[in-house]
Design a protein around this motif. Structure first.
Motif, mmCIF file in Angstrom:
data_model
loop_
_atom_site.group_PDB
_atom_site.id
_atom_site.type_symbol
_atom_site.label_atom_id
_atom_site.label_comp_id
_atom_site.label_asym_id
_atom_site.label_seq_id
_atom_site.Cartn_x
_atom_site.Cartn_y
_atom_site.Cartn_z
ATOM 1 N N VAL A 135 -3.681 0.277 -3.712
ATOM 2 C CA VAL A 135 -3.542 0.933 -2.103
ATOM 3 C C VAL A 135 -1.863 0.327 -1.505
ATOM 4 C CG1 VAL A 135 -4.565 0.120 -0.259
ATOM 5 C CG2 VAL A 135 -6.046 0.340 -1.900
ATOM 6 N N ILE A 136 -1.671 -0.935 -1.952
ATOM 7 C CA ILE A 136 -0.373 -1.106 -1.061
ATOM 8 C C ILE A 136 0.846 -0.391 -0.991
ATOM 9 C CG2 ILE A 136 1.472 -3.410 -1.382
ATOM 10 C CD1 ILE A 136 -0.357 -5.274 -1.158
ATOM 11 N N ALA A 137 0.418 -0.107 -3.359
ATOM 12 C CA ALA A 137 1.709 1.186 -3.435
ATOM 13 C C ALA A 137 1.499 2.395 -3.023
ATOM 14 C CB ALA A 137 1.769 1.382 -5.416
ATOM 15 N N ALA A 138 0.272 2.168 -2.650
ATOM 16 C CA ALA A 138 0.142 4.139 -2.133
ATOM 17 C C ALA A 138 0.569 4.114 -0.890
ATOM 18 C CB ALA A 138 -1.651 4.538 -1.742
ATOM 19 N N GLN A 139 0.404 2.865 0.180
ATOM 20 C CA GLN A 139 0.841 3.123 1.562
ATOM 21 C C GLN A 139 2.008 3.096 1.732
ATOM 22 O OE1 GLN A 139 -0.648 -1.168 2.886
ATOM 23 N NE2 GLN A 139 -2.822 0.469 3.305
ATOM 24 N N GLY A 140 3.159 2.455 0.210
ATOM 25 C CA GLY A 140 4.025 2.135 -0.350
ATOM 26 C C GLY A 140 4.807 3.642 0.083
ATOM 27 N N GLU A 141 4.353 3.771 -0.793
ATOM 28 C CA GLU A 141 4.838 5.729 -1.270
ATOM 29 C C GLU A 141 4.459 6.654 0.189
ATOM 30 O OE1 GLU A 141 6.078 7.336 -3.374
ATOM 31 O OE2 GLU A 141 5.834 5.534 -4.827
ATOM 32 N N ASN A 142 3.882 6.441 1.057
ATOM 33 C CA ASN A 142 3.960 7.599 2.864
ATOM 34 C C ASN A 142 4.434 6.601 3.060
ATOM 35 O OD1 ASN A 142 2.340 8.591 4.253
ATOM 36 N ND2 ASN A 142 0.652 7.489 4.782
#
Length: 284
Positions: free
Chosen positions: A221-228
């Motif tokens: 979830v944190i990685a996806a938020q970073g990509e976003n």
């Protein structure tokens, strides 16, 4: 003449000595004869009898005296010197210091049907020496056994999560339960602490796997938020660069400067896509 007010004591709230309320007929004629004979021996063997009759108890001790099997009035004696008549009186020393003991590990089935092994430590002291001798055969042993059963009864009503997270509340509950149960024995339970909670190996592995899966899910979830967030920042940067061709050229030059600073043998020159498209159009 001075008067001193004494606080009133509720007799009903005080523990009663077993047999204290029963009617007694005194020591009888035989008892008086034995008492007189004992005093006669003390007087005849004076001063050697003082070595047998005079006893000493320490500051942290009390002596409970029985005469002809009857508890003497006045409570426990001490600290200091007290007198014991030979042949007809016996006494028992009671230590008033705080005692600690470990409760052996108990296999307990929790409320949510999980088997755990729990051990604890209990701190207690004798609050009333006379009652601890007259009302219970072995006050120390009885307190130890009661602590084991109390630990099982209290933890049997808790879930595994409550046992792991609310140790202080469990300790206070056990301390109040033990203190109330041992009050008629003259015992004061001062503190109870849960030392260790041991889980089965299979349950430990399952909990570790669950925790690892939860950590991996949070990491994704944190990685996806970073990509976003990165994509939004790149979009804003692209919009800013598209407004000025000169800014885009300066960005190209900055990239070349960065590559050349790393002492690479190969340098890549980026070409604008617009230039390539125009060249292709001319060939056609």
């Amino acid at each position: 003449m001075s008067f001193e007010l004494q606080p009133s004591v509720d007799k009903e709230s005080q523990p009663m000595i077993i047999g204290a309320g029963e009617p007694t007929g005194g020591i009888g004629l035989c008892g008086w004869i034995l008492t007189a004979f004992s005093w006669f021996i003390v007087i005849c063997t004076f001063p050697l009898s003082l070595c047998v009759c005079i006893k000493v108890v320490q500051e942290y001790e009390r002596a409970v005296i029985f005469r002809l099997g009857r508890l003497l009035t006045g409570g426990a004696k001490g600290p200091g010197i007290f007198f014991v008549l030979p042949c007809i009186e016996s006494y028992t020393k009671v230590d008033l210091r705080t005692v600690s003991f470990d409760v052996p590990p108990q296999e307990i089935l929790t409320k949510d049907s999980v088997t755990v092994s729990v051990d604890a430590v209990v701190y207690y002291r004798v609050n009333n020496a006379t009652i601890s001798i007259a009302n219970v055969e072995d006050a120390n042993g009885s307190t130890r056994l009661l602590a084991q059963t109390t630990l099982r009864n209290v933890l049997g009503t808790k879930n595994l999560a409550e046992i792991l997270s609310d140790r202080e509340g469990i300790s206070h509950h056990m301390q109040s339960s033990l203190d109330e149960a041992t009050d008629p024995w003259g015992i004061k339970v001062e503190r109870v602490e849960v030392k260790d909670v041991r889980l089965p190996v299979q349950l430990q592995r399952a909990m570790a796997a669950e925790a690892e899966a939860a950590r991996e899910a949070r990491a994704k979830v944190i990685a996806a938020q970073g990509e976003n967030n990165a994509s939004r920042a790149l979009k804003e940067a692209a919009d800013t660069l598209s407004e000025s061709p000169t800014a885009l050229q300066l960005r190209y030059l900055q990239t070349l400067n960065t590559i050349s600073a790393e002492k690479n043998s190969t340098i890549i020159f980026p070409l604008p896509i617009d230039l390539l498209s125009s060249m292709v159009a001319r060939k056609k």
